[in-house]
Design a protein around this motif. Structure first.
Motif, PDB file in Angstrom:
ATOM      1  N   TYR A  87      22.717  -2.204 -32.392  1.00 54.42           N
ATOM      2  CA  TYR A  87      22.127  -3.470 -32.077  1.00 54.42           C
ATOM      3  C   TYR A  87      22.825  -4.414 -32.576  1.00 54.42           C
ATOM      4  CZ  TYR A  87      18.023   0.020 -31.485  1.00 54.42           C
ATOM      5  OH  TYR A  87      17.358   0.888 -31.145  1.00 54.42           O
ATOM      6  N   ASN A  88      22.625  -5.559 -32.175  1.00 52.88           N
ATOM      7  CA  ASN A  88      22.710  -7.043 -32.363  1.00 52.88           C
ATOM      8  C   ASN A  88      21.780  -7.554 -33.033  1.00 52.88           C
ATOM      9  OD1 ASN A  88      25.368  -6.878 -31.078  1.00 52.88           O
ATOM     10  ND2 ASN A  88      24.758  -7.889 -29.112  1.00 52.88           N
ATOM     11  N   TRP A  89      21.795  -8.483 -33.959  1.00 57.87           N
ATOM     12  CA  TRP A  89      20.902  -8.946 -34.900  1.00 57.87           C
ATOM     13  C   TRP A  89      21.074 -10.581 -34.782  1.00 57.87           C
ATOM     14  CZ3 TRP A  89      17.618  -6.267 -37.728  1.00 57.87           C
ATOM     15  CH2 TRP A  89      17.849  -4.672 -37.796  1.00 57.87           C
ATOM     16  N   LEU A  90      19.728 -11.020 -34.513  1.00 58.85           N
ATOM     17  CA  LEU A  90      19.389 -12.291 -34.587  1.00 58.85           C
ATOM     18  C   LEU A  90      19.278 -12.904 -35.737  1.00 58.85           C
ATOM     19  CD1 LEU A  90      19.004 -14.726 -32.527  1.00 58.85           C
ATOM     20  CD2 LEU A  90      16.605 -14.542 -32.761  1.00 58.85           C
ATOM     21  N   LEU A  91      20.098 -13.897 -36.182  1.00 63.34           N
ATOM     22  CA  LEU A  91      20.167 -14.273 -37.551  1.00 63.34           C
ATOM     23  C   LEU A  91      18.998 -15.792 -37.787  1.00 63.34           C
ATOM     24  CD1 LEU A  91      23.807 -14.368 -38.185  1.00 63.34           C
ATOM     25  CD2 LEU A  91      22.209 -12.681 -38.731  1.00 63.34           C
ATOM     26  N   SER A  92      18.581 -15.950 -38.798  1.00 65.70           N
ATOM     27  CA  SER A  92      17.577 -17.124 -39.051  1.00 65.70           C
ATOM     28  C   SER A  92      17.937 -17.585 -40.518  1.00 65.70           C
ATOM     29  CB  SER A  92      16.272 -16.972 -38.787  1.00 65.70           C
ATOM     30  OG  SER A  92      15.873 -16.038 -39.915  1.00 65.70           O
ATOM     31  N   GLY A  93      17.930 -18.922 -40.673  1.00 66.86           N
ATOM     32  CA  GLY A  93      17.969 -19.541 -42.147  1.00 66.86           C
ATOM     33  C   GLY A  93      16.839 -20.569 -42.319  1.00 66.86           C
ATOM     34  N   TYR A  94      16.870 -20.741 -43.682  1.00 65.19           N
ATOM     35  CA  TYR A  94      15.987 -22.194 -43.870  1.00 65.19           C
ATOM     36  C   TYR A  94      16.780 -22.733 -45.253  1.00 65.19           C
ATOM     37  CZ  TYR A  94      12.067 -24.614 -46.182  1.00 65.19           C
ATOM     38  OH  TYR A  94      11.145 -25.370 -46.571  1.00 65.19           O
ATOM     39  N   PRO A  95      16.464 -24.141 -44.965  1.00 64.49           N
ATOM     40  CA  PRO A  95      15.923 -24.876 -43.829  1.00 64.49           C
ATOM     41  C   PRO A  95      16.873 -24.729 -42.539  1.00 64.49           C
ATOM     42  CG  PRO A  95      16.507 -26.145 -45.781  1.00 64.49           C
ATOM     43  CD  PRO A  95      17.290 -24.989 -46.205  1.00 64.49           C
ATOM     44  N   VAL A  96      16.010 -24.873 -41.581  1.00 66.61           N
ATOM     45  CA  VAL A  96      16.689 -24.631 -40.222  1.00 66.61           C
ATOM     46  C   VAL A  96      17.564 -25.765 -39.779  1.00 66.61           C
ATOM     47  CG1 VAL A  96      14.674 -23.479 -39.344  1.00 66.61           C
ATOM     48  CG2 VAL A  96      14.971 -25.996 -38.862  1.00 66.61           C
ATOM     49  N   GLY A  97      18.625 -25.327 -39.100  1.00 66.33           N
ATOM     50  CA  GLY A  97      19.526 -26.368 -38.841  1.00 66.33           C
ATOM     51  C   GLY A  97      21.029 -26.131 -39.337  1.00 66.33           C
ATOM     52  N   GLY A  98      21.288 -25.217 -40.069  1.00 64.53           N
ATOM     53  CA  GLY A  98      22.348 -24.719 -40.714  1.00 64.53           C
ATOM     54  C   GLY A  98      23.224 -23.951 -39.756  1.00 64.53           C
ATOM     55  N   THR A  99      24.301 -23.581 -40.111  1.00 62.66           N
ATOM     56  CA  THR A  99      25.371 -22.524 -39.458  1.00 62.66           C
ATOM     57  C   THR A  99      25.906 -21.369 -39.955  1.00 62.66           C
ATOM     58  OG1 THR A  99      27.315 -23.901 -40.433  1.00 62.66           O
ATOM     59  CG2 THR A  99      26.305 -24.864 -38.457  1.00 62.66           C
ATOM     60  N   PHE A 100      25.947 -20.304 -39.390  1.00 60.73           N
ATOM     61  CA  PHE A 100      26.470 -18.923 -39.680  1.00 60.73           C
ATOM     62  C   PHE A 100      28.013 -18.658 -39.401  1.00 60.73           C
ATOM     63  CE2 PHE A 100      21.973 -18.973 -38.875  1.00 60.73           C
ATOM     64  CZ  PHE A 100      21.302 -18.187 -39.968  1.00 60.73           C
ATOM     65  N   ASP A 101      28.293 -17.755 -40.483  1.00 62.59           N
ATOM     66  CA  ASP A 101      29.810 -17.583 -40.548  1.00 62.59           C
ATOM     67  C   ASP A 101      30.273 -16.016 -40.925  1.00 62.59           C
ATOM     68  OD1 ASP A 101      32.542 -18.110 -39.626  1.00 62.59           O
ATOM     69  OD2 ASP A 101      32.958 -18.787 -41.953  1.00 62.59           O
ATOM     70  N   GLY A 102      31.048 -15.518 -40.407  1.00 65.17           N
ATOM     71  CA  GLY A 102      31.425 -14.099 -40.808  1.00 65.17           C
ATOM     72  C   GLY A 102      32.033 -13.249 -39.644  1.00 65.17           C
ATOM     73  N   ASN A 103      32.527 -12.301 -39.874  1.00 63.60           N
ATOM     74  CA  ASN A 103      33.049 -11.239 -38.755  1.00 63.60           C
ATOM     75  C   ASN A 103      31.872 -10.917 -38.137  1.00 63.60           C
ATOM     76  OD1 ASN A 103      35.648 -11.490 -39.895  1.00 63.60           O
ATOM     77  ND2 ASN A 103      35.600  -9.537 -41.041  1.00 63.60           N
ATOM     78  N   GLY A 104      32.082 -10.849 -36.747  1.00 67.00           N
ATOM     79  CA  GLY A 104      31.027 -10.530 -35.697  1.00 67.00           C
ATOM     80  C   GLY A 104      29.946 -11.475 -35.481  1.00 67.00           C
ATOM     81  N   VAL A 105      30.020 -12.719 -36.089  1.00 66.89           N
ATOM     82  CA  VAL A 105      29.168 -13.839 -35.916  1.00 66.89           C
ATOM     83  C   VAL A 105      29.356 -14.642 -34.827  1.00 66.89           C
ATOM     84  CG1 VAL A 105      27.924 -15.795 -36.911  1.00 66.89           C
ATOM     85  CG2 VAL A 105      28.341 -13.681 -38.361  1.00 66.89           C
ATOM     86  N   PHE A 106      28.373 -14.949 -33.966  1.00 58.85           N
ATOM     87  CA  PHE A 106      28.806 -15.969 -32.730  1.00 58.85           C
ATOM     88  C   PHE A 106      27.336 -16.698 -32.857  1.00 58.85           C
ATOM     89  CE2 PHE A 106      28.314 -17.285 -28.389  1.00 58.85           C
ATOM     90  CZ  PHE A 106      29.424 -17.976 -28.481  1.00 58.85           C
ATOM     91  N   LEU A 107      27.580 -17.978 -32.984  1.00 53.55           N
ATOM     92  CA  LEU A 107      26.234 -19.026 -33.041  1.00 53.55           C
ATOM     93  C   LEU A 107      25.301 -18.211 -34.027  1.00 53.55           C
ATOM     94  CD1 LEU A 107      26.004 -19.906 -29.318  1.00 53.55           C
ATOM     95  CD2 LEU A 107      26.948 -21.151 -31.459  1.00 53.55           C
ATOM     96  N   GLN A 108      24.179 -17.773 -33.652  1.00 53.54           N
ATOM     97  CA  GLN A 108      22.994 -17.336 -34.571  1.00 53.54           C
ATOM     98  C   GLN A 108      22.855 -15.880 -34.197  1.00 53.54           C
ATOM     99  OE1 GLN A 108      20.146 -20.729 -33.526  1.00 53.54           O
ATOM    100  NE2 GLN A 108      19.938 -20.133 -35.889  1.00 53.54           N
ATOM    101  N   ALA A 109      23.901 -15.114 -33.902  1.00 51.18           N
ATOM    102  CA  ALA A 109      23.930 -13.613 -33.620  1.00 51.18           C
ATOM    103  C   ALA A 109      24.982 -12.800 -34.453  1.00 51.18           C
ATOM    104  CB  ALA A 109      23.803 -13.142 -32.300  1.00 51.18           C
ATOM    105  N   PHE A 110      24.454 -11.884 -34.884  1.00 46.60           N
ATOM    106  CA  PHE A 110      25.768 -10.933 -35.493  1.00 46.60           C
ATOM    107  C   PHE A 110      25.803  -9.805 -34.708  1.00 46.60           C
ATOM    108  CE2 PHE A 110      26.376  -7.384 -38.639  1.00 46.60           C
ATOM    109  CZ  PHE A 110      27.954  -7.728 -38.834  1.00 46.60           C
ATOM    110  N   ASN A 111      26.843  -9.455 -34.439  1.00 46.55           N
ATOM    111  CA  ASN A 111      27.316  -8.145 -33.667  1.00 46.55           C
ATOM    112  C   ASN A 111      28.070  -7.107 -34.444  1.00 46.55           C
ATOM    113  OD1 ASN A 111      28.545  -6.133 -31.683  1.00 46.55           O
ATOM    114  ND2 ASN A 111      28.818  -7.758 -30.053  1.00 46.55           N
TER     115      ASN A 111
END
Length: 551
Positions: free
Chosen positions: A479-503
């Motif tokens: 499964y791919n995972w939809l990422l969310s953060g608080y406060p909203v509007g930030g950015t995600f980073d890491g292996n397998g991360v594209f925009l707000q999803a983790f593969n």
């Protein structure tokens, strides 16, 4: 960095403090400044501000400040007020007040008492709140011209009026009442060598425990002979320290006496009644030195350094330095009296002057490293971390120095530009601070200084709770995972991360770190990280030809 990113401000405006083009917070080093809140008065307003220069509490008083104000342990404000009815002792006579008030945190007056009687006496300048809840007050008392001449004052050394000094201890009572439970008068401890037919005649150098009645220049000071401007109390010694500005000396007297003993030279813990136990600053006043040996020059804010601080038990004094030989400059000086544990002072011998136990320590740097000068007003206050706050009163500024480097870590200019008498800083754990409902509202100046704006942004950054949601500690590749953060509007980073999803399949089996970074748009960037374990799994299937179930 995991968790909140520590933000640091260091602004330094290379401008002379007396010429700052802006008001409010001018300089801040958050790593070195002491924690707590600064109390100061601007006419009828009394402000409590934090290290960002934000007002966290305010009292609006009914009258202008006489000079001093103190935050009491219960959160109330002790305020010295200029009594409008005081016409006998002019309000312009530097600190003339007449009324003592206690304000509750909600600005209501819980107690007030007038220390004023026309042509007789008036409270002025400073007070000292005692551990038992009583209040020591400095009082001008009017002495008639015939009476002061009878005491030995040279008639040619008089103006048309004469004010001496006394200290009273006030016990506040309900209903705006009070008891005067103790009194000391300078008029009871005089010496003069002008007229052998008058009272108090003697050899001045033989009696440094008494005050030369013929000191002072009435063409300069008028009726105000001594101009007491600060008072302090030492509980362990049961002694009082008072500063007489116009003769450039500080004095210690015994508080353990009764009022009747305070009139005499016997009684009390010292056995010396109300006579001076120790004095310092201007030995020419008692004929034991020449003028060039003078050390204090129209000083203010003399007080003992409390226990638990560097140089505890020593005396700090704001030496204004007016008419100092060579150069006018001000300094906060640390003076160590030669006193034992029970309050006995080493007496000078062979007509020597009273001296400290060792050479005094002098702090004279301002916030940009040069000297500073306040011809009148001013004070020094040691904080719990050993820093020193200096109130450059006439220039309406105060600043905090890290010691021993004397590096400025805080500087502030009064928004109205009105001179400041002195300031107090209270630690965050001080009971009076704990008793208040502190609310961070806004800075006093508008718009806020650039240093306050940066500090406010930094404080908001440090208090922002950044979270990353919807990602478990371990995942499978299916499964791919939809990422969310608080406060909203930030950015995600890491292996397998594209925009707000983790593969997980793209990341591959193993331990991976996913980060969420939030930028508030004002220079504050905060990052939080989370580790996630990707587990490699193949789907079960049935091999019907072999009849074997394979994982």
């Amino acid at each position: 960095m995991d968790g909140m990113k520590a933000c640091f401000i260091y602004f330094f405006l290379i401008i002379n403090l007396g010429l700052f083009a802006q008001d409010g917070l001018l300089h801040l080093n958050q790593n070195e400044v002491s924690s707590g809140y600064v109390l100061f008065s601007d006419s009828t307003q009394v402000y409590l501000i934090n290290n960002c220069g934000i007002k966290v509490h305010e009292w609006q008083t009914e009258n202008e400040a006489s000079q001093s104000q103190y935050l009491l342990p219960d959160g109330n404000l002790l305020f010295t007020s200029k009594l409008p009815a005081n016409t006998s002792f002019p309000l312009g006579a530097g600190g003339g007040g007449g009324r003592l008030q206690i304000y509750a945190p909600d600005n209501s007056i819980t107690w007030q008492y007038d220390v004023y009687q026309p042509s007789a006496f008036v409270a002025h300048h400073d007070v000292e709140y005692l551990p038992n809840g009583n209040i020591l007050a400095i009082v001008w008392e009017e002495i008639s011209i015939p009476n002061i001449i009878a005491e030995g004052r040279n008639p040619s050394n008089l103006s048309n009026r004469f004010w001496a000094e006394k200290i009273i201890e006030i016990e506040p009572l309900a209903g705006n009442d009070a008891n005067i439970i103790w009194e000391w008068r300078v008029m009871d401890h005089l010496i003069q060598d002008f007229d052998a037919t008058k009272n108090n005649f003697g050899i001045i150098a033989d009696h440094p425990e008494k005050l030369n009645l013929n000191l002072g220049n009435p063409t300069v000071t008028g009726a105000d002979w001594l101009h007491a401007n600060s008072i302090d109390y030492n509980e362990s010694l049961d002694q009082i320290l008072i500063s007489f500005r116009f003769i450039s000396e500080i004095f210690i007297i015994d508080h353990s006496t009764t009022t009747s003993e305070a009139v005499t030279s016997t009684g009390g813990n010292s056995g010396k009644g109300g006579d001076f136990l120790w004095r310092y600053g201007n030995p020419a006043n008692y004929d034991r030195a020449s003028e060039w040996e003078q050390e204090l020059f129209e000083q203010h804010d003399a007080k003992w350094i409390p226990d638990g601080m560097p140089n505890a038990g020593a005396i700090s004094v704001f030496n204004n330095g007016r008419n100092r030989p060579g150069q006018d400059y001000s300094a906060v000086e640390i003076i160590i009296p030669p006193v034992d544990a029970v309050g006995n002072y080493q007496a000078p011998l062979n007509y020597e002057p009273f001296l400290p136990e060792e050479e005094f320590i002098e702090y004279r740097k301002n916030a940009i490293g040069g000297s500073f000068y306040s011809a009148n007003r001013g004070g020094g206050y040691f904080t719990e971390n050993g820093n020193l706050i200096i109130c450059n009163g006439l220039n309406a500024t105060f600043f905090e120095l890290e010691l021993p480097s004397e590096t400025a870590v805080f500087a502030y200019k009064n928004t109205s530009g009105k001179p400041l008498f002195k300031v107090q800083k209270y630690a965050t754990d001080y009971p009076g601070i704990q008793a208040l409902n502190l609310l961070e509202t806004s800075t006093i100046e508008s718009p806020s200084s650039i240093v306050s704006q940066a500090c406010i942004s930094d404080s908001l950054c440090a208090s922002t709770l950044v979270q990353m949601n919807n990602l478990p500690e371990s995942v499978t590749m299916e499964y791919n995972w939809l990422l969310s953060g608080y406060p909203v509007g930030g950015t995600f980073d890491g292996n397998g991360v594209f925009l707000q999803a983790f593969n997980p399949g793209q990341a591959g089996a193993g331990l991976h770190t996913i980060t969420y970074t939030y930028d508030d748009g004002f220079g504050c960037e905060t990052t939080i990280s989370q580790n996630v374990l990707v587990v490699g799994v193949t789907f079960n299937f049935v091999n019907y030809q072999l009849g074997i179930i394979s994982p």
